[in-house]
Scaffold this motif. Structure first.
Motif, PDB file in Angstrom:
ATOM      1  N   PRO A  67      19.128 -49.583 -18.489  1.00  0.00           N
ATOM      2  CA  PRO A  67      20.324 -49.249 -17.674  1.00  0.00           C
ATOM      3  C   PRO A  67      21.138 -50.221 -17.241  1.00  0.00           C
ATOM      4  N   ALA A  68      22.626 -50.242 -17.456  1.00  0.00           N
ATOM      5  CA  ALA A  68      23.468 -51.170 -17.311  1.00  0.00           C
ATOM      6  C   ALA A  68      24.216 -50.574 -16.175  1.00  0.00           C
ATOM      7  N   LEU A  69      24.068 -51.093 -14.768  1.00  0.00           N
ATOM      8  CA  LEU A  69      24.337 -50.564 -13.786  1.00  0.00           C
ATOM      9  C   LEU A  69      25.718 -51.244 -12.910  1.00  0.00           C
ATOM     10  N   ALA A  70      26.738 -50.487 -12.495  1.00  0.00           N
ATOM     11  CA  ALA A  70      27.767 -51.001 -11.910  1.00  0.00           C
ATOM     12  C   ALA A  70      27.461 -52.059 -10.957  1.00  0.00           C
ATOM     13  N   ALA A  71      27.962 -53.310 -11.216  1.00  0.00           N
ATOM     14  CA  ALA A  71      27.685 -54.332 -10.097  1.00  0.00           C
ATOM     15  C   ALA A  71      29.005 -54.952  -9.971  1.00  0.00           C
ATOM     16  N   VAL A  72      29.589 -54.934  -9.052  1.00  0.00           N
ATOM     17  CA  VAL A  72      31.080 -55.522  -8.822  1.00  0.00           C
ATOM     18  C   VAL A  72      31.278 -56.316  -7.424  1.00  0.00           C
ATOM     19  N   ASP A  73      29.997 -56.287  -6.493  1.00  0.00           N
ATOM     20  CA  ASP A  73      30.183 -57.238  -5.404  1.00  0.00           C
ATOM     21  C   ASP A  73      28.662 -57.308  -4.734  1.00  0.00           C
ATOM     22  N   GLU A  74      28.669 -57.784  -3.981  1.00  0.00           N
ATOM     23  CA  GLU A  74      27.201 -58.258  -3.171  1.00  0.00           C
ATOM     24  C   GLU A  74      26.368 -56.990  -3.063  1.00  0.00           C
ATOM     25  N   ALA A  93      21.659 -53.703  -4.678  1.00  0.00           N
ATOM     26  CA  ALA A  93      20.948 -52.525  -4.889  1.00  0.00           C
ATOM     27  C   ALA A  93      20.745 -52.228  -6.221  1.00  0.00           C
ATOM     28  N   ALA A  94      21.155 -52.672  -7.310  1.00  0.00           N
ATOM     29  CA  ALA A  94      20.728 -52.650  -8.614  1.00  0.00           C
ATOM     30  C   ALA A  94      19.667 -53.413  -8.837  1.00  0.00           C
ATOM     31  N   ILE A  95      19.227 -54.483  -8.450  1.00  0.00           N
ATOM     32  CA  ILE A  95      17.913 -55.441  -8.638  1.00  0.00           C
ATOM     33  C   ILE A  95      17.079 -54.674  -7.655  1.00  0.00           C
ATOM     34  N   GLU A  96      17.314 -54.119  -6.442  1.00  0.00           N
ATOM     35  CA  GLU A  96      16.370 -53.632  -5.752  1.00  0.00           C
ATOM     36  C   GLU A  96      15.849 -52.439  -6.247  1.00  0.00           C
ATOM     37  N   ALA A  97      16.820 -51.736  -7.012  1.00  0.00           N
ATOM     38  CA  ALA A  97      16.192 -50.480  -7.509  1.00  0.00           C
ATOM     39  C   ALA A  97      15.320 -50.868  -8.689  1.00  0.00           C
ATOM     40  N   LYS A 144      21.400 -46.885  -0.132  1.00  0.00           N
ATOM     41  CA  LYS A 144      20.346 -45.904  -0.400  1.00  0.00           C
ATOM     42  C   LYS A 144      20.827 -45.034  -1.437  1.00  0.00           C
ATOM     43  N   GLY A 145      21.925 -44.373  -1.379  1.00  0.00           N
ATOM     44  CA  GLY A 145      22.601 -43.487  -2.292  1.00  0.00           C
ATOM     45  C   GLY A 145      22.394 -43.952  -3.596  1.00  0.00           C
ATOM     46  N   TYR A 146      22.925 -45.253  -3.926  1.00  0.00           N
ATOM     47  CA  TYR A 146      22.979 -45.922  -5.112  1.00  0.00           C
ATOM     48  C   TYR A 146      21.589 -46.344  -5.604  1.00  0.00           C
ATOM     49  N   ILE A 147      20.792 -46.735  -4.802  1.00  0.00           N
ATOM     50  CA  ILE A 147      19.310 -47.108  -5.157  1.00  0.00           C
ATOM     51  C   ILE A 147      18.634 -45.832  -5.453  1.00  0.00           C
ATOM     52  N   GLU A 148      18.717 -44.881  -4.991  1.00  0.00           N
ATOM     53  CA  GLU A 148      17.835 -43.632  -5.393  1.00  0.00           C
ATOM     54  C   GLU A 148      18.374 -43.125  -6.693  1.00  0.00           C
ATOM     55  N   THR A 149      19.575 -43.195  -7.174  1.00  0.00           N
ATOM     56  CA  THR A 149      20.275 -42.654  -8.176  1.00  0.00           C
ATOM     57  C   THR A 149      19.738 -43.767  -9.367  1.00  0.00           C
ATOM     58  N   ALA A 150      19.849 -44.838  -9.141  1.00  0.00           N
ATOM     59  CA  ALA A 150      19.541 -45.966 -10.023  1.00  0.00           C
ATOM     60  C   ALA A 150      18.070 -45.710 -10.570  1.00  0.00           C
ATOM     61  N   MET A 151      17.158 -45.554  -9.346  1.00  0.00           N
ATOM     62  CA  MET A 151      15.820 -45.393 -10.057  1.00  0.00           C
ATOM     63  C   MET A 151      15.554 -43.997 -10.597  1.00  0.00           C
ATOM     64  N   HIS A 152      16.220 -43.028 -10.200  1.00  0.00           N
ATOM     65  CA  HIS A 152      16.405 -42.036 -11.370  1.00  0.00           C
ATOM     66  C   HIS A 152      16.635 -42.114 -12.644  1.00  0.00           C
TER      67      HIS A 152
END
Length: 277
Positions: free
Chosen positions: A20-27, A32-36, A257-265
């Motif tokens: 997955p290439a996840l939107a990452a535009v700020d800290e 969140a992307a890396i934590e997921a 939390k919302g971002y991470i849950e969807t990224a993990m999905h």
């Protein structure tokens, strides 16, 4: 750990999954992307859209540090650069892959401009993704226009002429919110995958559907871009919480939390979970 995108994607291609290439535009979105990914033991690509961060050079240094310290493989892509200047800006900022998008201009001009930037990027040890065919924009119905889809023989010729490292293909997906239901051309994807040896990329992963995405991985897609669904999930997490009274102090943790849950999905759907090596 920071890795080259082709190193990451060659394993995905071999094993039949996509990163997955996840939107990452700020800290916040980068962490969140890396934590997921660390939770799911998945490789991940941090995807910064052109003009996504106003201070790109500082942001590039920050996410390079995040990637180096991460417990899973991380690649950095500066996405959809639409000019020579923006592509060079991505290289200078420290992204180890730039996406050069010239998909809306005639084939010969596309090849010429991409080839020049590949030569420059490779000299700086930066890899290049490009697009052939054209993935629709928000509200579009990409499958309605056959001329926008990637032609297999042309894809092979394009890769040979430009020396790109990854190729984004148009098989019926759309950036942003779809108009109607997505109708993917899996037959076309199969033909492209049989001819093109470099990793194939799917743009417009949001709203495409879990079953469709999983099938694209089995048919040859190695990288899937996801933006809209991540932002939507972060927003929906706020709405569900309500943020009443002093709950507002939890604004950013709830967004994450919302971002991470969807990224993990998506890591489960694309088959990248547990593939960090």
């Amino acid at each position: 750990m920071l890795v080259r995108i082709t190193e990451m994607l060659k394993y995905a291609k071999k094993e039949g999954y996509a990163v997955p290439a996840l939107a990452a535009v700020d800290e916040l979105t980068s962490r969140a992307a890396i934590e997921a990914a660390e939770r799911m033991k998945s490789p991940v690509i941090l995807l910064c859209m052109e003009n996504g961060n106003k201070d790109l050079c500082y942001f590039g240094k920050m996410i390079n540090d995040f990637a180096i310290r991460a417990q899973i493989p991380v690649a950095l892509v500066y996405d959809h650069t639409t000019s020579f200047e923006s592509a060079i800006k991505g290289i200078r900022a420290g992204f180890n892959c730039i996406m050069v998008d010239r998909s809306q201009i005639p084939y010969k001009e596309n090849v010429a401009q991409v080839k020049e930037l590949v030569r420059i990027a490779h000299a700086a040890n930066v890899e290049v993704e490009s697009e052939l065919g054209h993935v629709g924009m928000e509200g579009s119905d990409a499958q309605d226009s056959e001329c926008a889809l990637t032609v297999p023989d042309e894809a092979l010729k394009f890769v040979e002429e430009t020396d790109v490292d990854c190729l984004a293909v148009a098989i019926g997906t759309s950036h942003g919110v779809y108009k109607g239901k997505p109708k993917l051309r899996f037959d076309l994807l199969e033909k492209i995958a049989q001819k093109v040896t470099v990793p194939l990329v799917l743009h417009g992963g949001s709203g495409t559907g879990d079953e469709n995405l999983a099938k694209t991985c089995r048919k040859g897609i190695c990288k899937v871009n996801i933006v809209n669904d991540l932002y939507r999930s972060a927003y929906n997490a706020l709405i569900s919480d309500g943020m009443e009274g002093n709950r507002i102090y939890n604004l950013f943790p709830v967004l994450s939390k919302g971002y991470i849950e969807t990224a993990m999905h998506f890591m489960k759907v694309l088959g990248s979970a547990g593939k960090a090596i």
